[in-house]
Structure formats: C-alpha cells, structure tokens
Design a protein around this motif. Sequence first.
Motif, mmCIF file in Angstrom:
data_model
loop_
_atom_site.group_PDB
_atom_site.id
_atom_site.type_symbol
_atom_site.label_atom_id
_atom_site.label_comp_id
_atom_site.label_asym_id
_atom_site.label_seq_id
_atom_site.Cartn_x
_atom_site.Cartn_y
_atom_site.Cartn_z
ATOM 1 N N ARG A 75 37.275 -74.072 52.654
ATOM 2 C CA ARG A 75 37.242 -72.696 52.121
ATOM 3 C C ARG A 75 37.620 -72.801 50.636
ATOM 4 O O ARG A 75 38.694 -72.418 50.211
ATOM 5 C CB ARG A 75 38.200 -71.811 52.909
ATOM 6 N N PHE A 76 36.675 -73.374 49.866
ATOM 7 C CA PHE A 76 36.981 -73.793 48.505
ATOM 8 C C PHE A 76 37.321 -72.635 47.572
ATOM 9 O O PHE A 76 38.206 -72.748 46.733
ATOM 10 C CB PHE A 76 35.819 -74.601 47.939
ATOM 11 N N LYS A 77 36.595 -71.527 47.662
ATOM 12 C CA LYS A 77 36.843 -70.400 46.752
ATOM 13 C C LYS A 77 38.251 -69.828 46.954
ATOM 14 O O LYS A 77 38.953 -69.527 45.992
ATOM 15 C CB LYS A 77 35.779 -69.313 46.945
ATOM 16 N N GLU A 78 38.638 -69.694 48.218
ATOM 17 C CA GLU A 78 39.990 -69.183 48.503
ATOM 18 C C GLU A 78 41.041 -70.177 48.021
ATOM 19 O O GLU A 78 42.088 -69.785 47.483
ATOM 20 C CB GLU A 78 40.156 -68.935 50.002
ATOM 21 N N ALA A 79 40.757 -71.464 48.235
ATOM 22 C CA ALA A 79 41.699 -72.509 47.794
ATOM 23 C C ALA A 79 41.844 -72.479 46.276
ATOM 24 O O ALA A 79 42.957 -72.580 45.737
ATOM 25 C CB ALA A 79 41.215 -73.873 48.263
ATOM 26 N N ASP A 123 44.686 -81.623 41.522
ATOM 27 C CA ASP A 123 44.119 -81.122 42.779
ATOM 28 C C ASP A 123 42.873 -80.272 42.522
ATOM 29 O O ASP A 123 41.999 -80.144 43.392
ATOM 30 C CB ASP A 123 45.155 -80.278 43.533
ATOM 31 N N ALA A 124 42.797 -79.672 41.315
ATOM 32 C CA ALA A 124 41.640 -78.823 40.993
ATOM 33 C C ALA A 124 40.398 -79.653 40.674
ATOM 34 O O ALA A 124 39.265 -79.136 40.741
ATOM 35 C CB ALA A 124 41.982 -77.911 39.812
ATOM 36 N N LEU A 125 40.566 -80.948 40.314
ATOM 37 C CA LEU A 125 39.436 -81.795 39.919
ATOM 38 C C LEU A 125 38.326 -81.845 40.974
ATOM 39 O O LEU A 125 37.146 -81.658 40.636
ATOM 40 C CB LEU A 125 39.926 -83.213 39.604
ATOM 41 N N PRO A 126 38.658 -82.089 42.275
ATOM 42 C CA PRO A 126 37.569 -82.136 43.261
ATOM 43 C C PRO A 126 36.808 -80.817 43.344
ATOM 44 O O PRO A 126 35.602 -80.815 43.622
ATOM 45 C CB PRO A 126 38.297 -82.434 44.575
ATOM 46 N N GLU A 132 34.398 -80.583 40.443
ATOM 47 C CA GLU A 132 33.283 -81.524 40.539
ATOM 48 C C GLU A 132 32.291 -81.157 41.629
ATOM 49 O O GLU A 132 31.321 -81.878 41.856
ATOM 50 C CB GLU A 132 33.828 -82.940 40.796
ATOM 51 N N GLN A 133 32.567 -80.073 42.367
ATOM 52 C CA GLN A 133 31.634 -79.641 43.409
ATOM 53 C C GLN A 133 30.292 -79.238 42.794
ATOM 54 O O GLN A 133 30.224 -78.758 41.661
ATOM 55 C CB GLN A 133 32.230 -78.447 44.179
ATOM 56 N N GLU A 193 28.465 -76.804 43.836
ATOM 57 C CA GLU A 193 28.524 -75.340 43.733
ATOM 58 C C GLU A 193 29.662 -74.968 42.796
ATOM 59 O O GLU A 193 30.722 -75.596 42.813
ATOM 60 C CB GLU A 193 28.758 -74.732 45.118
ATOM 61 N N VAL A 194 29.444 -73.959 41.990
ATOM 62 C CA VAL A 194 30.497 -73.522 41.060
ATOM 63 C C VAL A 194 31.576 -72.794 41.865
ATOM 64 O O VAL A 194 31.300 -71.786 42.522
ATOM 65 C CB VAL A 194 29.924 -72.594 39.965
ATOM 66 N N ILE A 195 32.766 -73.322 41.814
ATOM 67 C CA ILE A 195 33.883 -72.724 42.562
ATOM 68 C C ILE A 195 34.698 -71.809 41.654
ATOM 69 O O ILE A 195 35.017 -70.671 42.009
ATOM 70 C CB ILE A 195 34.803 -73.822 43.153
ATOM 71 N N PHE A 196 35.070 -72.324 40.497
ATOM 72 C CA PHE A 196 35.855 -71.530 39.543
ATOM 73 C C PHE A 196 34.912 -70.720 38.656
ATOM 74 O O PHE A 196 33.964 -71.264 38.071
ATOM 75 C CB PHE A 196 36.717 -72.430 38.662
ATOM 76 N N SER A 197 35.183 -69.435 38.497
ATOM 77 C CA SER A 197 34.399 -68.590 37.592
ATOM 78 C C SER A 197 34.758 -68.938 36.152
ATOM 79 O O SER A 197 35.700 -69.697 35.895
ATOM 80 C CB SER A 197 34.693 -67.117 37.861
ATOM 81 N N ALA A 198 34.034 -68.364 35.218
ATOM 82 C CA ALA A 198 34.309 -68.625 33.798
ATOM 83 C C ALA A 198 35.715 -68.188 33.444
ATOM 84 O O ALA A 198 36.460 -68.907 32.750
ATOM 85 C CB ALA A 198 33.270 -67.903 32.929
#
Length: 654
Positions: free
Chosen positions: A551-555, A579-582, A585-586, A588-593
């Motif tokens: 559940r990458f977005k929530e994480a 911990d944010a590096l993986p 590197e996904q 799919e974009v997990i973190f927004s701008a």
Amino acid sequence: MEEVDVEPTVTNIPEIRHGKHMGFAWGPGDILVYETHFKPSGYTLSGPGGSFIHKVRKDEDINSPILRKLFNESHHIFVGLQTINDDLPSKSKRPQFISISRNYRSVIRACMEELQQVAVSTRDTEKGTQYGNQVSILLAIELIWNLCEVLFIDAAPAGSLLLHLLDWVRLHKADVDEKAKDVLQSDSPAEHHNYWDVVVSYVLQGRLEEARQMLVKQATLQPASRNMYKLMDSLLSKMPFYNPGGTQTLTEFDVKWRNWHEEVDRYLKDNTFASNRHLELICKILVGDEDTLLEQKELLSTWYHFLVTRLLYSHPTVKPTDLHYYAQSCLTMFLDSRSVQEPLDSILLAAFEFDIYLVIKDCSIVLNNWWFVAHLTDLLDHCKLLQSHNLNFGSNMREFLLLEYASGLFTHHSLWQCAVDYFDHCPELGRACLELQIERVPLDTERKALKVLRICEERQMSEQVRSICKIMAMRALRNNRLGSALSWSIRAKDAAFATLISERFLQDYCAKGTFSDLDLIDNLGPAMLLSDRLTFLGKYREFHKLYGEKRFKEAAKLLLSLMTAKIAPQSFWMTLLTDALPLLEQKEVIFSADQTYELMYCLEELTSSLDTAASGGERPMQEEDVEQTKVELLRLSLARNLAMAIIKEGTVET
C-alpha cells in the motif's frame, strides 16, 4: 541467615562497663542483636575485636508447613466472617458466630493432630521436640478459645453453662478414653489395674452412663455385693441433668437435683457403701466432698477440671457471674503452696472473671505469634464485646492486633497474599500499612510482580503500581528484554522511560534492520500516545506494515507526515529518507510533486545540520563519506521523481 525484606531500625544502647554498644535490629520475623565497638573519648577499649550478630528470636511458626495450613484455612474463615451483615441484631447472628468459632477450633485441632503424627514419626530429636512444643501451644490455644466461646460468644445462662463446661473438660481431658480402650480390650476388664481409675474418671467428668456400663462388669465378678452395685447404679441413673430444650424450668431442676443429692448424702451417712471403698469413693464424689475430690488430683490433673467437677456435684445451677469465685477458690485449693501459677492458669482465670481484655493481653505476651489474639479479638469484636476499648494511638484493639498479625505474614514468600485481606478489613490504618508492606515484597519473578500489581490496581494504589512497573521495566531493560521493558513502562504510564526504551528499539532497528517484539509494537493502540518517541515507534512500524502490504501511497503519506510533523527525531531522518528511496524508484509515481518538494526540504534541512556537525569535527571522516553518498543518491532520486510527478500532473509551478 534469613534475608529480611525490610530495612530495620537500629537502636544503639551503650554498655559503659565493657565500653561497647549493643545494637538491636528489629525485623519482621527476627530480632537481631549485635555488638558495636564504639570507644568514648578518653576510654581505652580492651577485649577482642570484631562484632558478632546474634539472632535472639525467630518466628518458627510462619516457616512450618503444617502451621501454614492453619494460617491459610483461618484466612478463609476470617474473610467469611467479615461478610456477616452488621445491621442484623446480635442475637440473630449468635449461631453464625458460634459456627465460625467452631470452624476456627476445628482448624486448630486438625493442625494439632497432624503435628502429633509428625512428632511421633520423625527421627530427628530436635524436630520432634519442636513439633511437641507446637502441639502444646495449640492445645493451650484451643483450650482458651473453647472456654471463650462458652463464656463470651455462646454466653450460656445458668444450667446450660455447666453442660458446656462439662463438654469443654471432656474434650480437653481425653486420656480416659485411651485408658478405657486398654481396659475393655483386656481379657478381664474388671481385674485390669486401670479399671477403677477409668470408672472414677468417668464419674469425675459426669459421664455416668459409661461409668454404669463399667460397673456392671465388676458386679458380675462379685455376686455377694450385687445389691450394693445395683444401688449405686440406681443413684447414677437417677442423677438429674438440666435439659435446656425441655419443659422443665431451672427452679424445678434445682429442686429435683437437691432431692437426689440428699438421697446420696443419706446413703453415705448410713455407711451403705462402707464395705466397698471404691463405691464409697464414688458416693463421696457424688455428694461433692471437696477433700475426696482433691485426693483425685492425679485423675483430675488440672484445677479447672476440679472446678467443673465441683460445680457438677455441688452447684449445677451456677450463674456466669459467680464463676470467678469458684474458679479462684479451686485454683487456690488445687495448687499447693510450692506450685507456681502458670501463664495458662492466669489466662483461664481471667476468662472465668469475664475479663476479655486481660485474656487478650496475657495471650499476646505468652504466645509466640499474633494468630490467636488477632482472630479471637476479631470474632469478639463482631460479637460487639469490645466496643468500649480503644487504644491511645489511633486504632482500636481489633485493628491493632490484625495489623500486627498481617505484618508478620508479609515476611513469608507466599502468606503475604493472605495478609492483604487482613489489611483490607482494617478501616483506619489498613490501607496505609498495606502500601508500606506491599513495597517490601521482593519481586523475584514476573509472575509474582503481576500478582502484586493486580492487588495494587484493584485497590487503586497508583503510586505503588508505578513503582512496581518501573522496577520491572528497569530489570527487563538491564536484561535487554526491550518488549517486556516497554510493556511495564506503559503500565507505569512513565513517559520518560517509554521514550528511553523506544530509542533503544530504534537503535536496534538501525543496527539489525528489523524490529524485535513485533506483537507488542503492532498492538500499542492508544498507549503509543504516552510519549512522542513511542508514537513515532508505533507509526514507523505501521509504515513498514503498509509497505509490506504494497500500500505504497499510504506508506508514503505516513512517512512524510512523520518528518513534516516533527514526530520523528531529526537523528532518524536519514533512515526515513533512505526508506523513501524504494518508493521513489517505483515505476508508478508514488510521491506527488508537493510531497517531493517537502522531502527535498527535509533533505536540505538534514544536510545543513550534517554540515554543521562536520565542520565541528563531531563525526568521523568515513561516516561523513557514507552520509554524503546517501545524500547524493536521494537528491538524484528526488529530482527524477519530481520530473515524473510534474509530467504526470501536467502542470509546472513557477
């Protein structure tokens, strides 16, 4: 030497003659005496050096496995007694009090019988002597308790009083039954050397039916004296005994008894039994001849047996208020001038005088523990017999004795649990004493600590709860059992200690890459709010769970919030960014701008603090190189993720 749980008070008493001081250490189970070599100015101390510790008194009873049964069983009876409704009238509660008193006595007797068996079977002479002494003490205790039950609790009136006293004597003078058994099992009972002792003993105890049965055996051997035996049998059968449940009044019984007494006296004066000394002796006993009774000292054995026999054949309707006159005179008559009055004699005499307080006082002095006086006083207090007697130091007699007894129990490794109930039923000082004593219970195991903790929590003893939890948490931390330490610190609601242990968890994670005690951390619930560091620990573990569940977005959202909300310590930011590096590197974009900008801001803030530390020479060069590499990797990943996020979102912020 046995370990003393409490730090005893020390009192130094100088002894000028030898130039030494004597110190007393008062422990809960022992009194320790030791010499100190204090030398006053201008005084030369002679004699050998070195001090010796002497154990003056040790409470052996509390360490006896058999007597522990007495303490445990009586504890249940005590708790049951406290449940009796105080609002009920005393008369309606009397049967309950009598029943409880008998329950106490049955426990005493059971322990006494077991001790007798052990004393007989043991091969250790010293142990045998110790058990024998304990049997003697329990015999005396039951004797006193039984008499107090008759006089104070049952409060039998004239007529019934003598019947109860007869039962009392018969119960505590049972050697006649052993003799009778030997006589009856012999080939010719009537010719046995103890035959007449048994018959006379039966008469002295008012057991006339059994005396008649024994006399029949003698009558069959002496046909010529058959009429004489028949007459004695008639006199014994006709002796009236008061029946409290019958229709006969006490006055009617008294008249009937006097008529019978006059008939026996007439036969004695007519020398009807002169030709048979044994029957004449019985006849003299029946008329209550004091000289004859005193000649039977060996069979009576005690002055109180003499008292009851004298009352039976001279004053069967004696009133309770007159008992002390007869008791004092019988004691004086029975003991010759050379005999010394024993403590037991004084206690029984005080009971016959209806002086409850003197009974309790003398028993407190004579007996070697507080069990008897504490339980008897409690029972008498429930019977409303001690209402007017308060002590001068803030507690009534019942409470004082219960507190002393319970404090002694607290020195034992298991009996301390019984003591708690005694403190609970002391309304004035019980809670204060319990709070002091509970802190002295050695917390040898976690199981024992949980028992103590439950007791404190049930009584809302918050200070003691915190103390126990802190002790156990510190012990667990010393043994590197972080989960147990954290659990105890949460129970103690100790934020500072919870923070310390949370730091240890995080340090372990940094070193090993995994968390220990996952079950505990996963189920912290509201407890994680106890401290910021504990909150971070719980939330950081939650991040790992979300990541593990893909559940990458929530994480990612949770990880960012830990830094931006300043919940995570800055010293841990590098670990969080790593911990944010993986996630960066996904595919799919997990973190927004916006989130990526915030991560960049956190990285720059962290970099600034690292530079400050480096310029101050606080970090080794090799460690700086590793950190710098991590920073470069993070910047690269963040820049790549920002580009992807902008393209995805389709907007460029200027």
